[in-house]
Design a protein around this motif. Sequence first.
Motif, PDB file in Angstrom:
ATOM      1  N   SER A  41      65.160  28.998  52.193  1.00  0.00           N
ATOM      2  CA  SER A  41      64.205  27.950  51.825  1.00  0.00           C
ATOM      3  C   SER A  41      63.239  27.590  52.943  1.00  0.00           C
ATOM      4  O   SER A  41      62.464  26.649  52.789  1.00  0.00           O
ATOM      5  CB  SER A  41      64.961  26.687  51.395  1.00  0.00           C
ATOM      6  N   VAL A  42      63.256  28.313  54.058  1.00  0.00           N
ATOM      7  CA  VAL A  42      62.449  27.891  55.208  1.00  0.00           C
ATOM      8  C   VAL A  42      60.952  27.907  54.884  1.00  0.00           C
ATOM      9  O   VAL A  42      60.204  27.021  55.299  1.00  0.00           O
ATOM     10  CB  VAL A  42      62.753  28.768  56.436  1.00  0.00           C
ATOM     11  N   GLY A  43      60.480  28.918  54.153  1.00  0.00           N
ATOM     12  CA  GLY A  43      59.071  28.959  53.791  1.00  0.00           C
ATOM     13  C   GLY A  43      58.676  27.793  52.908  1.00  0.00           C
ATOM     14  O   GLY A  43      57.613  27.180  53.091  1.00  0.00           O
ATOM     15  N   ALA A  44      59.542  27.465  51.952  1.00  0.00           N
ATOM     16  CA  ALA A  44      59.272  26.331  51.072  1.00  0.00           C
ATOM     17  C   ALA A  44      59.314  25.015  51.828  1.00  0.00           C
ATOM     18  O   ALA A  44      58.541  24.095  51.529  1.00  0.00           O
ATOM     19  CB  ALA A  44      60.283  26.322  49.925  1.00  0.00           C
ATOM     20  N   ILE A  45      60.198  24.900  52.803  1.00  0.00           N
ATOM     21  CA  ILE A  45      60.261  23.671  53.608  1.00  0.00           C
ATOM     22  C   ILE A  45      58.976  23.509  54.422  1.00  0.00           C
ATOM     23  O   ILE A  45      58.434  22.400  54.530  1.00  0.00           O
ATOM     24  CB  ILE A  45      61.488  23.698  54.538  1.00  0.00           C
ATOM     25  N   VAL A  46      58.467  24.605  54.978  1.00  0.00           N
ATOM     26  CA  VAL A  46      57.205  24.549  55.719  1.00  0.00           C
ATOM     27  C   VAL A  46      56.083  24.076  54.792  1.00  0.00           C
ATOM     28  O   VAL A  46      55.259  23.228  55.168  1.00  0.00           O
ATOM     29  CB  VAL A  46      56.872  25.924  56.323  1.00  0.00           C
ATOM     30  N   ALA A  47      56.048  24.616  53.582  1.00  0.00           N
ATOM     31  CA  ALA A  47      54.998  24.222  52.629  1.00  0.00           C
ATOM     32  C   ALA A  47      55.117  22.757  52.247  1.00  0.00           C
ATOM     33  O   ALA A  47      54.117  22.019  52.220  1.00  0.00           O
ATOM     34  CB  ALA A  47      55.075  25.108  51.391  1.00  0.00           C
ATOM     35  N   LEU A  48      56.332  22.312  51.960  1.00  0.00           N
ATOM     36  CA  LEU A  48      56.531  20.922  51.567  1.00  0.00           C
ATOM     37  C   LEU A  48      56.173  19.971  52.708  1.00  0.00           C
ATOM     38  O   LEU A  48      55.502  18.949  52.491  1.00  0.00           O
ATOM     39  CB  LEU A  48      57.984  20.706  51.134  1.00  0.00           C
ATOM     40  N   ALA A  49      56.604  20.301  53.916  1.00  0.00           N
ATOM     41  CA  ALA A  49      56.292  19.443  55.063  1.00  0.00           C
ATOM     42  C   ALA A  49      54.793  19.411  55.325  1.00  0.00           C
ATOM     43  O   ALA A  49      54.221  18.357  55.638  1.00  0.00           O
ATOM     44  CB  ALA A  49      57.041  19.934  56.301  1.00  0.00           C
ATOM     45  N   GLY A  50      54.124  20.561  55.186  1.00  0.00           N
ATOM     46  CA  GLY A  50      52.687  20.608  55.409  1.00  0.00           C
ATOM     47  C   GLY A  50      51.911  19.821  54.367  1.00  0.00           C
ATOM     48  O   GLY A  50      50.971  19.081  54.697  1.00  0.00           O
ATOM     49  N   VAL A  51      52.302  19.959  53.105  1.00  0.00           N
ATOM     50  CA  VAL A  51      51.624  19.226  52.025  1.00  0.00           C
ATOM     51  C   VAL A  51      51.847  17.725  52.168  1.00  0.00           C
ATOM     52  O   VAL A  51      50.912  16.923  52.019  1.00  0.00           O
ATOM     53  CB  VAL A  51      52.123  19.735  50.651  1.00  0.00           C
ATOM     54  N   TRP A  52      53.082  17.346  52.467  1.00  0.00           N
ATOM     55  CA  TRP A  52      53.386  15.916  52.599  1.00  0.00           C
ATOM     56  C   TRP A  52      52.629  15.308  53.779  1.00  0.00           C
ATOM     57  O   TRP A  52      52.192  14.166  53.737  1.00  0.00           O
ATOM     58  CB  TRP A  52      54.888  15.730  52.776  1.00  0.00           C
ATOM     59  N   ALA A  53      52.480  16.077  54.851  1.00  0.00           N
ATOM     60  CA  ALA A  53      51.804  15.558  56.037  1.00  0.00           C
ATOM     61  C   ALA A  53      50.294  15.448  55.859  1.00  0.00           C
ATOM     62  O   ALA A  53      49.634  14.722  56.608  1.00  0.00           O
ATOM     63  CB  ALA A  53      52.115  16.443  57.243  1.00  0.00           C
ATOM     64  N   THR A  54      49.740  16.179  54.873  1.00  0.00           N
ATOM     65  CA  THR A  54      48.286  16.161  54.682  1.00  0.00           C
ATOM     66  C   THR A  54      47.850  15.338  53.477  1.00  0.00           C
ATOM     67  O   THR A  54      46.687  15.415  53.070  1.00  0.00           O
ATOM     68  CB  THR A  54      47.755  17.603  54.518  1.00  0.00           C
ATOM     69  N   THR A  55      48.764  14.569  52.893  1.00  0.00           N
ATOM     70  CA  THR A  55      48.331  13.660  51.828  1.00  0.00           C
ATOM     71  C   THR A  55      47.417  12.586  52.421  1.00  0.00           C
ATOM     72  O   THR A  55      47.443  12.316  53.635  1.00  0.00           O
ATOM     73  CB  THR A  55      49.538  12.998  51.152  1.00  0.00           C
ATOM     74  N   VAL A  56      46.613  12.001  51.582  1.00  0.00           N
ATOM     75  CA  VAL A  56      45.667  10.980  52.049  1.00  0.00           C
ATOM     76  C   VAL A  56      46.407   9.816  52.694  1.00  0.00           C
ATOM     77  O   VAL A  56      45.993   9.282  53.733  1.00  0.00           O
ATOM     78  CB  VAL A  56      44.788  10.497  50.879  1.00  0.00           C
ATOM     79  N   ALA A  57      47.515   9.421  52.083  1.00  0.00           N
ATOM     80  CA  ALA A  57      48.287   8.291  52.616  1.00  0.00           C
ATOM     81  C   ALA A  57      48.838   8.605  54.000  1.00  0.00           C
ATOM     82  O   ALA A  57      48.805   7.752  54.900  1.00  0.00           O
ATOM     83  CB  ALA A  57      49.418   7.942  51.657  1.00  0.00           C
ATOM     84  N   THR A  58      49.346   9.819  54.182  1.00  0.00           N
ATOM     85  CA  THR A  58      49.909  10.176  55.482  1.00  0.00           C
ATOM     86  C   THR A  58      48.829  10.319  56.543  1.00  0.00           C
ATOM     87  O   THR A  58      48.998   9.887  57.695  1.00  0.00           O
ATOM     88  CB  THR A  58      50.703  11.489  55.377  1.00  0.00           C
ATOM     89  N   GLN A  59      47.708  10.921  56.195  1.00  0.00           N
ATOM     90  CA  GLN A  59      46.630  11.112  57.170  1.00  0.00           C
ATOM     91  C   GLN A  59      46.036   9.781  57.639  1.00  0.00           C
ATOM     92  O   GLN A  59      45.450   9.716  58.720  1.00  0.00           O
ATOM     93  CB  GLN A  59      45.520  11.987  56.578  1.00  0.00           C
ATOM     94  N   SER A  60      46.208   8.738  56.851  1.00  0.00           N
ATOM     95  CA  SER A  60      45.693   7.433  57.267  1.00  0.00           C
ATOM     96  C   SER A  60      46.429   6.880  58.485  1.00  0.00           C
ATOM     97  O   SER A  60      45.928   5.983  59.162  1.00  0.00           O
ATOM     98  CB  SER A  60      45.803   6.437  56.105  1.00  0.00           C
ATOM     99  N   TYR A  61      47.615   7.404  58.783  1.00  0.00           N
ATOM    100  CA  TYR A  61      48.387   6.968  59.951  1.00  0.00           C
ATOM    101  C   TYR A  61      48.045   7.776  61.203  1.00  0.00           C
ATOM    102  O   TYR A  61      48.645   7.543  62.259  1.00  0.00           O
ATOM    103  CB  TYR A  61      49.891   7.098  59.670  1.00  0.00           C
ATOM    104  N   GLY A  62      47.121   8.695  61.104  1.00  0.00           N
ATOM    105  CA  GLY A  62      46.685   9.450  62.270  1.00  0.00           C
ATOM    106  C   GLY A  62      47.569  10.652  62.560  1.00  0.00           C
ATOM    107  O   GLY A  62      48.477  11.007  61.783  1.00  0.00           O
ATOM    108  N   ALA A  63      47.313  11.280  63.699  1.00  0.00           N
ATOM    109  CA  ALA A  63      48.043  12.491  64.069  1.00  0.00           C
ATOM    110  C   ALA A  63      49.534  12.222  64.261  1.00  0.00           C
ATOM    111  O   ALA A  63      50.380  13.027  63.861  1.00  0.00           O
ATOM    112  CB  ALA A  63      47.452  13.075  65.350  1.00  0.00           C
ATOM    113  N   GLY A  64      49.857  11.073  64.867  1.00  0.00           N
ATOM    114  CA  GLY A  64      51.268  10.741  65.065  1.00  0.00           C
ATOM    115  C   GLY A  64      52.009  10.603  63.751  1.00  0.00           C
ATOM    116  O   GLY A  64      53.142  11.072  63.613  1.00  0.00           O
TER     117      GLY A  64
END
Length: 375
Positions: free
Chosen positions: A118-141
């Motif tokens: 599942s490592v490829g799917a975990i990378v995809a899920l983490a990347g998608v979750w980190a680039t949602t509009v809500a998450t990006q509003s908190y900045g790089a950290g």
Amino acid sequence: MSEATPTSTAAPDRAAKLPAQPPPVDPAETAAAADHAVSGGRLSWWRGEGGEGAKRNLGLIAVLVALVVIGALTRPDLYSNADWVWANTLTILKLASVVGVVTVGMTFVIIGGGIDLSVGAIVALAGVWATTVATQSYGAGGMIFCALTVGLGVGLVNGLLISYGRLVPFIATLAMLVAARGLAAELSDKQTQVSNNTTINDIASTNLLGIPLLVYILAAVVIAGWVLLNRTTFGRRTVAVGGNPEAARLAGINVKRHTLMLYALSGLCCGIAAIMLTAQATSAQAAMANLYELDAIAAAIIGGTLLSGGRGTIIGSLLGVIIFSTITNLFAINGLTSEAQNMVKGGIIVAAVLVQQVQFRSLTQFLGRNRLTTT
């Protein structure tokens, strides 16, 4: 006189029944033999178990040299340019960086006797979750924290299902592969999410002393993984659990908890890789990191990690990743198709597994003969 005769005949019988005593050992001879064994071990480490990993790594380096020679023979116009060779080397290392980080976590899981599809799917899920509009509003950290947390969380779920739910690792991680891809598609609405954070995007374009930052991140993860595997109790327990889980349990190791930690470590590496891949593409989508699990498993196998567990090296896995990246680069500069590249990779994986089986059988037979000789 008649009473003394039985007594005198019984004494030799008792003496005959006593076991033969070994001859006395000279302490000086014992010390000399010990010194010879130690010095002989130092001089013959190359022929012992300690030199096995060095031999394998030298073999992988020889494969890399052979690939470079093939590249020089097929494209002499490019390899005759020193500047191009240096730039191409950095390109190969940059290409290997993301998969290399995932492979470090995969190596720990395989040494511990498991597998993570599942490592490829975990990378995809983490990347998608980190680039949602809500998450990006908190900045790089916030984006980095989100990716690491998602990767760690999914890894913990895998570990719980395998160690405490007693699911077969293949089945549990295969189910997580499908579930994580589905959740990533649901979060992104099957669309590509653009990363608008310049700090994250600059990770892929920043160079330090002429070397990409992604290569430094890979080096840091590899060094941390090497120290964890070779210089800590966690690493020794990982080898013990992968080699013989029941013996490890009898030795006092909490096998279930350790297995949980191994999958959590793999998920954490996937979170790091998600940030790196998002920075490279300046975006994330549910289809990203496709077949990364196969690349990571193949690199670990090429590096000498046993699929049955109990043996493996971080340096060997890193060399395996670089070999596959070099093959990809070699095919690209020669204009060959990705289908041919995949066929070559498949052949390399099969060859590596066959070599491991032959070596394992030879080692088993050798140990069996030694036991018989000792007995």
